[in-house]
Write a protein that holds these residues in place. Structure first.
Motif, PDB file in Angstrom:
ATOM      1  N   UNK A   1       2.360  11.639  -1.727  1.00  9.29           N
ATOM      2  CA  UNK A   1       3.217  12.724  -1.195  1.00  9.29           C
ATOM      3  C   UNK A   1       2.416  13.396   0.135  1.00  9.29           C
ATOM      4  N   UNK A   2       1.192  13.674  -0.322  1.00  9.07           N
ATOM      5  CA  UNK A   2       0.501  14.599   0.767  1.00  9.07           C
ATOM      6  C   UNK A   2       0.132  13.336   1.736  1.00  9.07           C
TER       7      UNK A   2
ATOM      8  N   UNK B   1       2.001  11.335   2.963  1.00 10.55           N
ATOM      9  CA  UNK B   1       3.358  11.075   3.658  1.00 10.55           C
ATOM     10  C   UNK B   1       3.597  12.328   4.647  1.00 10.55           C
ATOM     11  N   UNK B   2       3.053  13.319   4.134  1.00 10.85           N
ATOM     12  CA  UNK B   2       3.381  14.655   4.866  1.00 10.85           C
ATOM     13  C   UNK B   2       2.383  14.693   6.099  1.00 10.85           C
ATOM     14  N   UNK B   3       1.151  14.270   5.768  1.00 10.38           N
ATOM     15  CA  UNK B   3       0.326  13.927   7.197  1.00 10.38           C
ATOM     16  C   UNK B   3       1.131  13.210   8.197  1.00 10.38           C
ATOM     17  N   UNK B   4       1.692  12.046   7.679  1.00  7.40           N
ATOM     18  CA  UNK B   4       2.359  11.016   8.523  1.00  7.40           C
ATOM     19  C   UNK B   4       3.562  11.962   9.519  1.00  7.40           C
ATOM     20  N   UNK B   5       4.090  12.584   8.494  1.00  9.11           N
ATOM     21  CA  UNK B   5       5.241  13.748   9.271  1.00  9.11           C
ATOM     22  C   UNK B   5       4.480  14.485  10.255  1.00  9.11           C
ATOM     23  N   UNK B   6       3.552  15.253   9.804  1.00  9.64           N
ATOM     24  CA  UNK B   6       2.505  16.112  10.706  1.00  9.64           C
ATOM     25  C   UNK B   6       2.173  15.297  12.090  1.00  9.64           C
ATOM     26  N   UNK B   7       1.718  13.925  11.807  1.00  6.17           N
ATOM     27  CA  UNK B   7       1.304  13.157  13.024  1.00  6.17           C
ATOM     28  C   UNK B   7       2.270  13.007  14.078  1.00  6.17           C
TER      29      UNK B   7
ATOM     30  N   UNK C   1      -4.578   5.798   6.905  1.00  7.51           N
ATOM     31  CA  UNK C   1      -5.671   6.208   7.863  1.00  7.51           C
ATOM     32  C   UNK C   1      -5.897   7.713   7.242  1.00  7.51           C
ATOM     33  N   UNK C   2      -4.764   8.438   6.806  1.00  8.11           N
ATOM     34  CA  UNK C   2      -5.081   9.501   6.261  1.00  8.11           C
ATOM     35  C   UNK C   2      -5.921   9.382   4.966  1.00  8.11           C
ATOM     36  N   UNK C   3      -5.610   8.684   4.196  1.00  9.40           N
ATOM     37  CA  UNK C   3      -6.555   8.376   3.056  1.00  9.40           C
ATOM     38  C   UNK C   3      -8.106   8.148   3.233  1.00  9.40           C
ATOM     39  N   UNK C   4      -8.267   7.319   4.093  1.00  9.20           N
ATOM     40  CA  UNK C   4      -9.549   6.855   4.738  1.00  9.20           C
ATOM     41  C   UNK C   4     -10.167   8.148   5.349  1.00  9.20           C
ATOM     42  N   UNK C   5      -9.646   8.794   6.086  1.00  9.58           N
ATOM     43  CA  UNK C   5     -10.191   9.784   6.877  1.00  9.58           C
ATOM     44  C   UNK C   5     -10.749  11.061   5.977  1.00  9.58           C
TER      45      UNK C   5
ATOM     46  N   UNK D   1      -4.829   4.767  -3.465  1.00 10.86           N
ATOM     47  CA  UNK D   1      -3.417   3.680  -3.336  1.00 10.86           C
ATOM     48  C   UNK D   1      -2.959   3.946  -2.031  1.00 10.86           C
ATOM     49  N   UNK D   2      -3.059   4.801  -1.176  1.00 20.49           N
ATOM     50  CA  UNK D   2      -2.615   4.802   0.268  1.00 20.49           C
ATOM     51  C   UNK D   2      -3.525   4.245   1.088  1.00 20.49           C
ATOM     52  N   UNK D   3      -4.937   4.322   0.818  1.00 18.71           N
ATOM     53  CA  UNK D   3      -5.800   3.903   1.651  1.00 18.71           C
ATOM     54  C   UNK D   3      -5.888   2.384   1.348  1.00 18.71           C
ATOM     55  N   UNK D   4      -5.781   1.966   0.316  1.00 20.48           N
ATOM     56  CA  UNK D   4      -5.893   0.336  -0.044  1.00 20.48           C
ATOM     57  C   UNK D   4      -4.601  -0.394   0.171  1.00 20.48           C
TER      58      UNK D   4
END
Length: 321
Positions: free
Chosen positions: A6-7, A9-15, A281-285, A58-61
């Motif tokens: 969820x976090x 996904x929120x980063x994607x929305x902010x982007x 990319x949020x997860x990797x960052x 999970x998001x990063x992979x």
């Protein structure tokens, strides 16, 4: 896993919101930057390393891998044929030089483990997506991906500003500018942000050249996997020659080339691809910790800037040839 996803996904929305307000800023770049910022805030780090960790991992992979598969639907072999063989051979040459040169620069800077290989893939092919693909075949840990992702994001973002300025100063034609952008800028989103500054004609050329580089992702990863497997035979380990999701990427390219897929379907796939890659990319960052990088800060920065200069100069020379 739900809180971490969820976090992300929120980063994607902010982007998306930032990109909407500032069209020159790629959405995926914002996702990486938000992750990097979160990774430096002590309160956020406690959450990232605690309850958010399963979803972030999970998001990063997994999200990255599904996003790479969907990226294949943007590619058509017919577009490559229309470029002409001289351009195809030129891009192949630039990519090979960029990969070998970046690998050599990273080794000279003493980047540890598989990081030189990850950095070379990211700079020569398609940014963080290529880093993730190469990480799969090399079985690299998320920590090993953080530095290459940070460097390729930083240099690709700088290119959005620098490449148009240099092209204007040197009086390049729109076609030359588009080819140089597509051959030198790392991430697809960064290519779009750079090329759109010269209008639709420059953007069209840049996208096709860039997607040709993306098409090289599968053979590059397969080649690295084969070499690692041959080495592993001597050491008692076995590396995968081609990760399953990279094979899916190839299938998606062939499907797009052979079957007339309706545009609405392609639009939905592209939207889903952007969301998944943004989460990844949020997860990797968020895995980047500046304190950990401080010991090799100068060497790391020199490796990234050196690799960026190499691919920019080589691709520029080929464009003018």
């Amino acid at each position: 896993m739900i809180p971490g996803l969820a976090v992300s996904l929120l980063a994607v929305a902010a982007g998306f919101l930032v990109h909407l307000l500032l069209p020159g800023v790629p959405q995926l770049t914002v996702c990486v930057v938000l992750g990097v910022i979160a990774g430096q805030v002590p309160a956020a780090v406690r959450l990232l390393d605690g309850p958010l960790r399963p979803g972030i991992a999970t998001a990063a992979r997994r999200c990255l891998r599904i996003g790479v598969v969907l990226l294949g639907l943007q590619l058509s072999l017919a577009d490559v044929v229309r470029l002409g063989w001289p351009t195809v051979l030129a891009v192949l040459g630039v990519t090979a030089i960029a990969f070998a040169g970046t690998y050599g620069i990273a080794r000279a800077a003493r980047l540890p483990g598989r990081e030189p290989l990850l950095l070379a893939a990211g700079f020569s092919i398609c940014g963080a997506s290529a880093v993730g693909a190469m990480a799969a075949v090399t079985r690299s840990e998320p920590e090993e991906q953080s530095r290459p992702v940070a460097l390729v994001t930083l240099c690709g973002t700088l290119a959005i500003v620098v490449v148009p300025l240099v092209a204007t100063a040197l009086h390049l034609t729109t076609d030359q500018f588009g080819r140089w952008t597509g051959a030198s800028v790392h991430d697809v989103g960064q290519v779009v942000a750079t090329a759109q500054q010269w209008g639709a004609a420059g953007l069209a050329v840049a996208i096709v050249v860039k997607l040709l580089r993306v098409l090289l992702l599968a053979p590059l990863v397969a080649g690295a996997g084969l070499v690692l497997r041959l080495r592993g035979a001597e050491e008692g380990t076995r590396a995968p020659i081609l990760p399953l999701f990279v094979a899916g990427f190839v299938v998606a390219v062939l499907l797009r080339s052979a079957v007339p897929i309706p545009q609405p379907v392609l639009d939905v796939a592209q939207l889903l691809q952007t969301i998944l890659l943004g989460m990844a990319l949020f997860g990797l960052g968020s895995g980047i910790r500046f304190r950990r990088l401080a010991g090799t800060g100068l060497a790391t920065a020199a490796a990234g800037l050196g690799a960026w200069a190499l691919i920019a100069v080589v691709s520029f020379a080929v464009v003018l040839a």
